[in-house]
Design a protein around this motif. Structure first.
Motif, PDB file in Angstrom:
ATOM      1  N   ASP A 173     -31.934 -21.893  17.370  1.00  0.00           N
ATOM      2  CA  ASP A 173     -31.301 -20.903  17.598  1.00  0.00           C
ATOM      3  C   ASP A 173     -30.165 -21.175  18.641  1.00  0.00           C
ATOM      4  OD1 ASP A 173     -30.295 -18.165  17.888  1.00  0.00           O
ATOM      5  OD2 ASP A 173     -31.266 -17.482  19.470  1.00  0.00           O
ATOM      6  N   PRO A 174     -29.368 -22.192  18.249  1.00  0.00           N
ATOM      7  CA  PRO A 174     -28.282 -22.745  19.239  1.00  0.00           C
ATOM      8  C   PRO A 174     -27.228 -21.641  19.832  1.00  0.00           C
ATOM      9  CG  PRO A 174     -27.719 -23.303  16.856  1.00  0.00           C
ATOM     10  CD  PRO A 174     -29.053 -22.544  16.935  1.00  0.00           C
ATOM     11  N   ALA A 175     -26.564 -21.964  20.476  1.00  0.00           N
ATOM     12  CA  ALA A 175     -25.566 -21.190  21.183  1.00  0.00           C
ATOM     13  C   ALA A 175     -24.419 -20.912  20.103  1.00  0.00           C
ATOM     14  CB  ALA A 175     -24.805 -21.938  22.412  1.00  0.00           C
ATOM     15  N   THR A 176     -23.923 -19.726  19.916  1.00  0.00           N
ATOM     16  CA  THR A 176     -22.811 -19.473  18.873  1.00  0.00           C
ATOM     17  C   THR A 176     -21.760 -20.400  18.974  1.00  0.00           C
ATOM     18  OG1 THR A 176     -23.632 -17.213  18.639  1.00  0.00           O
ATOM     19  CG2 THR A 176     -21.567 -17.563  17.949  1.00  0.00           C
ATOM     20  N   GLU A 177     -21.215 -20.728  20.385  1.00  0.00           N
ATOM     21  CA  GLU A 177     -20.133 -21.487  20.251  1.00  0.00           C
ATOM     22  C   GLU A 177     -20.214 -22.937  20.098  1.00  0.00           C
ATOM     23  OE1 GLU A 177     -21.555 -19.450  22.645  1.00  0.00           O
ATOM     24  OE2 GLU A 177     -20.343 -17.556  22.484  1.00  0.00           O
ATOM     25  N   ALA A 178     -21.524 -23.342  19.970  1.00  0.00           N
ATOM     26  CA  ALA A 178     -21.801 -24.702  19.937  1.00  0.00           C
ATOM     27  C   ALA A 178     -20.882 -25.435  18.757  1.00  0.00           C
ATOM     28  CB  ALA A 178     -23.150 -25.150  19.670  1.00  0.00           C
ATOM     29  N   PRO A 179     -20.267 -26.513  18.879  1.00  0.00           N
ATOM     30  CA  PRO A 179     -19.658 -26.741  17.674  1.00  0.00           C
ATOM     31  C   PRO A 179     -20.168 -27.686  16.473  1.00  0.00           C
ATOM     32  CG  PRO A 179     -19.141 -28.311  19.557  1.00  0.00           C
ATOM     33  CD  PRO A 179     -20.073 -27.480  19.794  1.00  0.00           C
ATOM     34  N   GLY A 180     -21.226 -27.436  16.059  1.00  0.00           N
ATOM     35  CA  GLY A 180     -22.047 -28.474  15.223  1.00  0.00           C
ATOM     36  C   GLY A 180     -22.087 -27.719  13.728  1.00  0.00           C
ATOM     37  N   LEU A 181     -22.614 -28.588  12.699  1.00  0.00           N
ATOM     38  CA  LEU A 181     -22.838 -28.151  11.381  1.00  0.00           C
ATOM     39  C   LEU A 181     -23.792 -27.037  11.279  1.00  0.00           C
ATOM     40  CD1 LEU A 181     -22.008 -28.811   8.493  1.00  0.00           C
ATOM     41  CD2 LEU A 181     -24.055 -30.270   8.387  1.00  0.00           C
ATOM     42  N   GLU A 182     -25.060 -27.353  12.050  1.00  0.00           N
ATOM     43  CA  GLU A 182     -26.082 -26.369  12.103  1.00  0.00           C
ATOM     44  C   GLU A 182     -25.438 -24.934  12.773  1.00  0.00           C
ATOM     45  OE1 GLU A 182     -26.621 -29.392  12.643  1.00  0.00           O
ATOM     46  OE2 GLU A 182     -28.458 -29.818  11.161  1.00  0.00           O
ATOM     47  N   ALA A 183     -24.700 -24.971  13.833  1.00  0.00           N
ATOM     48  CA  ALA A 183     -24.252 -23.893  14.560  1.00  0.00           C
ATOM     49  C   ALA A 183     -23.243 -23.038  13.673  1.00  0.00           C
ATOM     50  CB  ALA A 183     -23.553 -24.136  15.828  1.00  0.00           C
ATOM     51  N   ALA A 184     -22.257 -23.774  13.102  1.00  0.00           N
ATOM     52  CA  ALA A 184     -21.418 -23.111  12.337  1.00  0.00           C
ATOM     53  C   ALA A 184     -22.224 -22.424  11.172  1.00  0.00           C
ATOM     54  CB  ALA A 184     -20.274 -24.127  11.679  1.00  0.00           C
ATOM     55  N   TRP A 185     -23.149 -22.991  10.460  1.00  0.00           N
ATOM     56  CA  TRP A 185     -23.732 -22.225   9.276  1.00  0.00           C
ATOM     57  C   TRP A 185     -24.936 -21.147   9.516  1.00  0.00           C
ATOM     58  CZ3 TRP A 185     -24.196 -27.272   5.574  1.00  0.00           C
ATOM     59  CH2 TRP A 185     -22.843 -27.446   5.115  1.00  0.00           C
ATOM     60  N   ARG A 186     -25.356 -21.303  10.733  1.00  0.00           N
ATOM     61  CA  ARG A 186     -26.208 -20.481  11.330  1.00  0.00           C
ATOM     62  C   ARG A 186     -25.506 -19.332  11.742  1.00  0.00           C
ATOM     63  NH1 ARG A 186     -29.993 -24.575  14.699  1.00  0.00           N
ATOM     64  NH2 ARG A 186     -31.363 -25.109  13.158  1.00  0.00           N
ATOM     65  N   ILE A 187     -24.115 -19.388  11.978  1.00  0.00           N
ATOM     66  CA  ILE A 187     -23.435 -18.106  12.582  1.00  0.00           C
ATOM     67  C   ILE A 187     -23.012 -17.384  10.981  1.00  0.00           C
ATOM     68  CG2 ILE A 187     -20.834 -17.304  12.970  1.00  0.00           C
ATOM     69  CD1 ILE A 187     -21.088 -19.831  14.981  1.00  0.00           C
ATOM     70  N   TRP A 188     -22.654 -18.336   9.841  1.00  0.00           N
ATOM     71  CA  TRP A 188     -22.507 -17.591   8.604  1.00  0.00           C
ATOM     72  C   TRP A 188     -23.956 -16.864   8.389  1.00  0.00           C
ATOM     73  CZ3 TRP A 188     -18.056 -18.936   5.521  1.00  0.00           C
ATOM     74  CH2 TRP A 188     -18.175 -18.243   4.204  1.00  0.00           C
ATOM     75  N   ALA A 189     -25.263 -17.334   8.345  1.00  0.00           N
ATOM     76  CA  ALA A 189     -26.104 -16.965   7.838  1.00  0.00           C
ATOM     77  C   ALA A 189     -26.316 -15.601   8.439  1.00  0.00           C
ATOM     78  CB  ALA A 189     -27.399 -17.885   8.198  1.00  0.00           C
ATOM     79  N   ARG A 190     -25.980 -15.490  10.024  1.00  0.00           N
ATOM     80  CA  ARG A 190     -26.055 -14.263  10.628  1.00  0.00           C
ATOM     81  C   ARG A 190     -25.055 -12.987  10.130  1.00  0.00           C
ATOM     82  NH1 ARG A 190     -26.174 -17.422  16.205  1.00  0.00           N
ATOM     83  NH2 ARG A 190     -28.524 -18.167  16.068  1.00  0.00           N
ATOM     84  N   ARG A 191     -24.249 -13.738   9.687  1.00  0.00           N
ATOM     85  CA  ARG A 191     -23.194 -12.564   9.192  1.00  0.00           C
ATOM     86  C   ARG A 191     -23.344 -11.812   7.996  1.00  0.00           C
ATOM     87  NH1 ARG A 191     -17.746 -12.790  11.028  1.00  0.00           N
ATOM     88  NH2 ARG A 191     -18.676 -13.923  12.779  1.00  0.00           N
ATOM     89  N   SER A 192     -23.003 -10.496   7.902  1.00  0.00           N
ATOM     90  CA  SER A 192     -23.135 -10.031   6.506  1.00  0.00           C
ATOM     91  C   SER A 192     -22.425 -10.300   5.442  1.00  0.00           C
ATOM     92  CB  SER A 192     -22.858  -8.372   6.670  1.00  0.00           C
ATOM     93  OG  SER A 192     -22.771  -7.647   5.500  1.00  0.00           O
ATOM     94  N   SER A 193     -22.945 -10.560   4.202  1.00  0.00           N
ATOM     95  CA  SER A 193     -22.241 -10.865   3.037  1.00  0.00           C
ATOM     96  C   SER A 193     -21.065  -9.985   2.820  1.00  0.00           C
ATOM     97  CB  SER A 193     -23.102 -10.992   1.894  1.00  0.00           C
ATOM     98  OG  SER A 193     -23.939 -11.741   1.931  1.00  0.00           O
ATOM     99  N   THR A 194     -21.211  -8.584   2.946  1.00  0.00           N
ATOM    100  CA  THR A 194     -20.133  -7.796   2.553  1.00  0.00           C
ATOM    101  C   THR A 194     -19.885  -6.677   3.758  1.00  0.00           C
ATOM    102  OG1 THR A 194     -21.712  -6.175   1.621  1.00  0.00           O
ATOM    103  CG2 THR A 194     -20.654  -7.708   0.247  1.00  0.00           C
ATOM    104  N   GLY A 195     -20.916  -6.152   4.457  1.00  0.00           N
ATOM    105  CA  GLY A 195     -20.508  -5.157   5.251  1.00  0.00           C
ATOM    106  C   GLY A 195     -19.450  -4.296   4.805  1.00  0.00           C
ATOM    107  N   ALA A 196     -19.713  -3.662   3.807  1.00  0.00           N
ATOM    108  CA  ALA A 196     -18.930  -2.720   3.083  1.00  0.00           C
ATOM    109  C   ALA A 196     -18.521  -1.517   4.311  1.00  0.00           C
ATOM    110  CB  ALA A 196     -19.470  -2.021   1.889  1.00  0.00           C
ATOM    111  N   THR A 197     -17.263  -0.832   4.182  1.00  0.00           N
ATOM    112  CA  THR A 197     -16.739   0.204   4.777  1.00  0.00           C
ATOM    113  C   THR A 197     -16.915   1.426   4.050  1.00  0.00           C
ATOM    114  OG1 THR A 197     -14.403   0.304   3.343  1.00  0.00           O
ATOM    115  CG2 THR A 197     -14.573  -1.381   5.504  1.00  0.00           C
ATOM    116  N   LYS A 198     -16.727   2.528   4.501  1.00  0.00           N
ATOM    117  CA  LYS A 198     -17.076   3.685   3.879  1.00  0.00           C
ATOM    118  C   LYS A 198     -16.620   4.025   2.639  1.00  0.00           C
ATOM    119  CE  LYS A 198     -17.377   6.329   8.403  1.00  0.00           C
ATOM    120  NZ  LYS A 198     -16.845   7.498   9.009  1.00  0.00           N
ATOM    121  N   ASP A 199     -15.434   3.324   2.103  1.00  0.00           N
ATOM    122  CA  ASP A 199     -14.885   3.407   0.980  1.00  0.00           C
ATOM    123  C   ASP A 199     -15.326   2.206  -0.185  1.00  0.00           C
ATOM    124  OD1 ASP A 199     -13.334   1.608   2.121  1.00  0.00           O
ATOM    125  OD2 ASP A 199     -11.521   2.495   1.587  1.00  0.00           O
ATOM    126  N   ALA A 200     -16.569   1.480   0.432  1.00  0.00           N
ATOM    127  CA  ALA A 200     -16.951   0.254  -0.570  1.00  0.00           C
ATOM    128  C   ALA A 200     -16.352  -0.929  -0.462  1.00  0.00           C
ATOM    129  CB  ALA A 200     -17.334   1.026  -1.822  1.00  0.00           C
TER     130      ALA A 200
END
Length: 293
Positions: A173-200
C-alpha cells in the motif's frame, strides 16, 4: 481541395539531375510535403498533390534530401515516406510540435495522480496493439484494441504486480504520489472502471474514461480508426501508429509492460501467461506514448 483517388504506379518521369540548383519553388514543394505529413488523417491516395509530391520524393534524391532538411529544421523525424503511410513524421523532444504528457494530462484532469494513469493508458494501448516484435515488423499487420480490453489488460497487470509484491514481502500500500510502476498501477486498481453517472455515461476520471480519452486522442492524431461501439469502443491501428510504436518500442516502459507476462490478443481480450521474474521495474511519470517528458 477536391479529393480524388490516385493510382500508384511505377514512375515514368526522369529524375532531375543531381547537381540541379535548388529553387524557391523546390523549397516550397518540400515544405508543402512536410505540411501534408503533419495532417495525419490525410490519405495520399485521395489527394492528387500529396501523391505527386510523394512520388517526387521517391524519384528525386535531391528533393528527398530537401524535404528531410525541412522536417529536421522543424524538429521532426521522418519515420517513413511511402504510399501506405504518406510522409510519416514524429516530433523530436525539442520540437514545437512535440506533445508532452504533462500538458496532455493537465488538459484532461486537474488531479496530478491521473498523470500516471493517462500515461499508462497510452502505454497499454500500444502494447495491446503490437504485443510481439513480429507484429511491429510486419507492414501488413493491423492491431485491434477495445476500451474495455485495455482496462482488463491493465487490471491483470495490477494483479500480477500485487502477487509479485506479496511474494517478495513488499509494502502493498505505497503512497499514491510515489512514482513507481507498482504505485501507478495500484492507483489504477483502486479506481473504478466506469463510475457511471446518473445517465449511465462513464465518468471521465474512471479508468475506461481515461482510456477513452487516450484512444480519442490517438484517433484524432491519425493513429487509430474507430471500428465499432462494442466493448466501450473498438479501434484498429493505422500505418502511422505502427511506425510511431516501432520508433518507441525500445523504451524501457514498453519492455517492462510486456515482461510482466500479460499478453494481449488481437480481439482486445487480454490473456495472462507465465513470465520470468523481473525485478526493479519502474515506470517514469512521462513514459506514455506518444509523448515526450
Amino acid at each position: 481541395m477536391t479529393e480524388q483517388h490516385v493510382e500508384w504506379s511505377e514512375p515514368d518521369a526522369v529524375a532531375a539531375p543531381a547537381n540541379a540548383p535548388v529553387t524557391p519553388a523546390d523549397a516550397a514543394d518540400a515544405a508543402r510535403l512536410v505540411a501534408f505529413g503533419l495532417q495525419p488523417k490525410l490519405q495520399p491516395a485521395r489527394d492528387q498533390e500529396y501523391a505527386e509530391l510523394l512520388r517526387r520524393y521517391r524519384e528525386d534524391p535531391a528533393f528527398a534530401r530537401l524535404a528531410d532538411a525541412v522536417a529536421a529544421g522543424l524538429g521532426l523525424v521522418v519515420l517513413e515516406v511511402s504510399p501506405r503511410a504518406g510522409m510519416a513524421v514524429t516530433a523530436a523532444e525539442d520540437s514545437v510540435f512535440a506533445v508532452r504528457m504533462g500538458d496532455y494530462a493537465r488538459r484532461t484532469s486537474a488531479d496530478s495522480a491521473d498523470r500516471f494513469l493517462h500515461g499508462l493508458a497510452h502505454l497499454a494501448v500500444a502494447a495491446m496493439a503490437f504485443p510481439r516484435p513480429e507484429d511491429l515488423a510486419d507492414d501488413g499487420y493491423i492491431g485491434r484494441v477495445s476500451v474495455n480490453g485495455v482496462d482488463a489488460f491493465v487490471r491483470q497487470a495490477c494483479r500480477r504486480l500485487e502477487e509479485r509484491a506479496e511474494e517478495q514481502g513488499e509494502n502493498t500500500d505505497p503512497a499514491t504520489e510515489a512514482p513507481g510502476l507498482e504505485a501507478a498501477w495500484r492507483i489504477w486498481a483502486r479506481r473504478s472502471s466506469t463510475g457511471a453517472t446518473k445517465d449511465a455515461r462513464r465518468l471521465s476520471g474512471s479508468t475506461t474514461g481515461i482510456i477513452g480519452k487516450a484512444v480519442a486522442f490517438l484517433t484524432d492524431s491519425g493513429f487509430l480508426q474507430r471500428t465499432g461501439d462494442d466493448s466501450g469502443g473498438t479501434y484498429r491501428t493505422t500505418a502511422r501508429y505502427q511506425l510511431q510504436v516501432r520508433d518507441m518500442a525500445g523504451s524501457a516502459a514498453m519492455a517492462e509492460l510486456l515482461e510482466l507476462g500479460v499478453v494481449p490478443v488481437t480481439d482486445g481480450t487480454p490473456t495472462l501467461l507465465p513470465a520470468e521474474r523481473t525485478d526493479d521495474l519502474e515506470l517514469v511519470a512521462d513514459a506514455g506514448l506518444p509523448f515526450h517528458s
